[in-house]
Design an enzyme around this catalytic site. Structure first.
Site, PDB file in Angstrom:
ATOM      1  N   LYS A  64       8.421 -31.233  -9.029  1.00  0.00           N
ATOM      2  CA  LYS A  64       9.000 -32.086  -7.966  1.00  0.00           C
ATOM      3  C   LYS A  64       7.960 -32.219  -6.848  1.00  0.00           C
ATOM      4  CE  LYS A  64      13.439 -30.169  -9.234  1.00  0.00           C
ATOM      5  NZ  LYS A  64      14.845 -30.537  -9.221  1.00  0.00           N
TER       6      LYS A  64
ATOM      7  N   GLY B 295      18.882 -28.624  -9.295  1.00  0.00           N
ATOM      8  CA  GLY B 295      18.463 -28.082  -8.004  1.00  0.00           C
ATOM      9  C   GLY B 295      19.595 -27.477  -7.197  1.00  0.00           C
TER      10      GLY B 295
ATOM     11  N   ASN C  61       8.975 -29.086 -14.088  1.00  0.00           N
ATOM     12  CA  ASN C  61       8.878 -30.209 -13.151  1.00  0.00           C
ATOM     13  C   ASN C  61       8.656 -29.635 -11.753  1.00  0.00           C
ATOM     14  OD1 ASN C  61       9.187 -32.486 -11.610  1.00  0.00           O
ATOM     15  ND2 ASN C  61      11.392 -32.693 -11.951  1.00  0.00           N
TER      16      ASN C  61
ATOM     17  N   HIS D  69      14.289 -39.609 -14.111  1.00  0.00           N
ATOM     18  CA  HIS D  69      14.783 -38.344 -13.539  1.00  0.00           C
ATOM     19  C   HIS D  69      15.861 -38.629 -12.499  1.00  0.00           C
ATOM     20  CE1 HIS D  69      14.889 -34.586 -11.288  1.00  0.00           C
ATOM     21  NE2 HIS D  69      14.435 -34.019 -12.381  1.00  0.00           N
TER      22      HIS D  69
ATOM     23  N   SER E 139      19.258 -26.294 -13.393  1.00  0.00           N
ATOM     24  CA  SER E 139      19.324 -24.890 -12.965  1.00  0.00           C
ATOM     25  C   SER E 139      19.136 -23.897 -14.116  1.00  0.00           C
ATOM     26  CB  SER E 139      20.617 -24.632 -12.193  1.00  0.00           C
ATOM     27  OG  SER E 139      20.638 -25.437 -11.021  1.00  0.00           O
TER      28      SER E 139
ATOM     29  N   GLU F  51      20.408 -33.913 -18.351  1.00  0.00           N
ATOM     30  CA  GLU F  51      20.402 -33.145 -17.106  1.00  0.00           C
ATOM     31  C   GLU F  51      21.559 -33.594 -16.220  1.00  0.00           C
ATOM     32  OE1 GLU F  51      16.226 -31.672 -16.077  1.00  0.00           O
ATOM     33  OE2 GLU F  51      16.271 -33.752 -15.468  1.00  0.00           O
TER      34      GLU F  51
ATOM     35  N   GLU G 137      16.535 -37.453  -9.649  1.00  0.00           N
ATOM     36  CA  GLU G 137      16.124 -37.599  -8.242  1.00  0.00           C
ATOM     37  C   GLU G 137      15.517 -38.979  -7.987  1.00  0.00           C
ATOM     38  OE1 GLU G 137      13.994 -33.914  -8.064  1.00  0.00           O
ATOM     39  OE2 GLU G 137      15.896 -32.842  -8.060  1.00  0.00           O
TER      40      GLU G 137
HETATM   41  C1  PEP Z   1      14.649 -30.892 -12.903  1.00  0.00           C
HETATM   42  O1  PEP Z   1      13.930 -31.126 -11.934  1.00  0.00           O
HETATM   43  O2  PEP Z   1      14.585 -31.623 -13.921  1.00  0.00           O
HETATM   44  C2  PEP Z   1      15.575 -29.762 -12.859  1.00  0.00           C
HETATM   45  C3  PEP Z   1      16.346 -29.538 -13.881  1.00  0.00           C
HETATM   46  O3  PEP Z   1      15.586 -29.037 -11.700  1.00  0.00           O
HETATM   47  P1  PEP Z   1      16.284 -27.599 -11.465  1.00  0.00           P
HETATM   48  O4  PEP Z   1      15.840 -26.713 -12.603  1.00  0.00           O
HETATM   49  O5  PEP Z   1      15.797 -27.145 -10.155  1.00  0.00           O
HETATM   50  O6  PEP Z   1      17.755 -27.811 -11.521  1.00  0.00           O
END
Ligand code: PEP
Length: 235
Positions: free
Chosen positions: A8, A165, A6, A90, A195, A159, A92
C-alpha cells in the site's frame, strides 16, 4: 501456492530494498517453491535481482504506454524495471480512490495485451455480506464482467472490503463457501485477502480452493512475511 505482499503506501525506497533482499535470501536459503509477489510503492521500484520464484510488481499503473497524463505512471516506466505483475481492482482503488469500473476494465485489458500477470481483486462491502452468500456472489461476479477469465496469467484475489486493513478476517466457513462458488466460474488461481496474519495464514491456506493469500498490513515486516512463505511451503 502464491504468497503476495501489498505494501500500500508504506516503506521507503531504502526499506523496500532491504525487504526484498531479506525475502530473497530467505527464499534462496529455504529452497522454497512458493510463488512470492511483492507490490511496493512506485517510488521504490528498481531492477531487483531475485530468485525466479519472486516477482516485484506494481499496485497501480495508467493504461497507456506513455503520454500526457500528469501524475500517472504508464507502461514505459514499468518496462524500465522489468515489471511483469500488477494488481488491478484493489478495493482501496475502487472505494477510496473511486476508480471506475470502466477504468478497471481498461487496466485489465491493457495489462493483458502486454502479456503480464494480473492479480484481479474482487470483494463485497459489509452490507452485501450481511445479505447472504447469494447476494455476495451476485456482487463479486458482476465485478468480473468484461474480464477475460481465460487469460493465462490471471489470478483472482477474493478480498471482502470490510476485512481489508480492519483486523477483521472472514470466517473460514465464509471463505470456503465463497471460494467454492467462485471456483464454478473461475478456473485460475484463487487467493484470499483481508487481514491475513502469521497466526491465521495456515488455516486459510488449508481451505479448499485457496491457492494463496494477498496480505497487506501483516506482511510489512519481512520476518513475518517470510513466516507466511514458510507456512505455505509446508502445505
Ligand atoms: C490488501 O491490501 O490486499 C489487504 C488484504 O490488506 P490487509 O491484509 O491489511 O487487510
Amino acid at each position: 501456492m502464491i504468497i503476495a505482499s501489498n505494501f500500500k503506501t508504506n516503506h521507503t525506497r531504502k526499506s523496500t530494498q532491504e525487504f526484498v533482499s531479506f525475502v530473497d535470501e530467505f527464499v534462496k536459503n529455504s529452497s522454497s517453491s512458493v510463488e512470492v509477489r511483492i507490490y511496493p510503492t512506485a517510488t521504490a521500484l528498481n531492477s531487483f535481482e531475485c530468485d525466479k520464484s519472486i516477482q516485484v510488481g506494481v499496485q497501480n499503473f495508467y493504461p497507456v504506454q506513455n503520454g500526457s497524463f500528469t501524475g500517472e505512471i504508464g507502461f514505459e516506466q514499468l518496462e524500465e524495471f522489468g515489471i511483469k505483475s500488477v494488481l488491478v481492482g484493489h478495493s482501496e482503488r475502487r472505494h477510496v480512490v473511486k476508480e471506475s469500473r470502466e477504468l478497471i476494465v481498461q487496466k485489465f485489458d491493457f495489462a493483458k495485451q502486454k502479456g503480464i500477470e494480473i492479480i484481479f481483486c474482487i470483494g463485497e462491502p459489509k452490507e452485501v455480506r450481511e445479505s447472504g452468500l447469494d447476494t455476495v456472489m451476485e456482487y463479486v461476479l458482476k465485478q468480473l464482467d468484461g474480464i477475460d477469465l481465460d487469460y493465462d496469467k490471471l489470478i483472482i484475489a477474493y478480498e471482502p472490503v470490510w476485512a481489508i486493513g480492519t483486523g477483521l478476517t472472514a470466517s473460514n466457513e465464509d471463505i470456503k463457501e465463497t471460494l467454492k462458488r467462485l471456483r464454478e466460474t473461475v478456473k485460475k488461481p484463487l487467493l484470499y485477502g483481508g487481514s491475513v496474519k502469521v497466526d491465521n495464514v495456515e488455516d486459510i491456506l488449508n481451505i479448499d480452493n485457496c491457492d494463496g493469500v494477498l496480505v497487506g498490513t501483516a506482511s510489512w515486516k519481512a520476518e513475518d512475511f517470510c513466516k507466511m512463505i514458510s507456512t505455505a511451503q509446508k502445505i
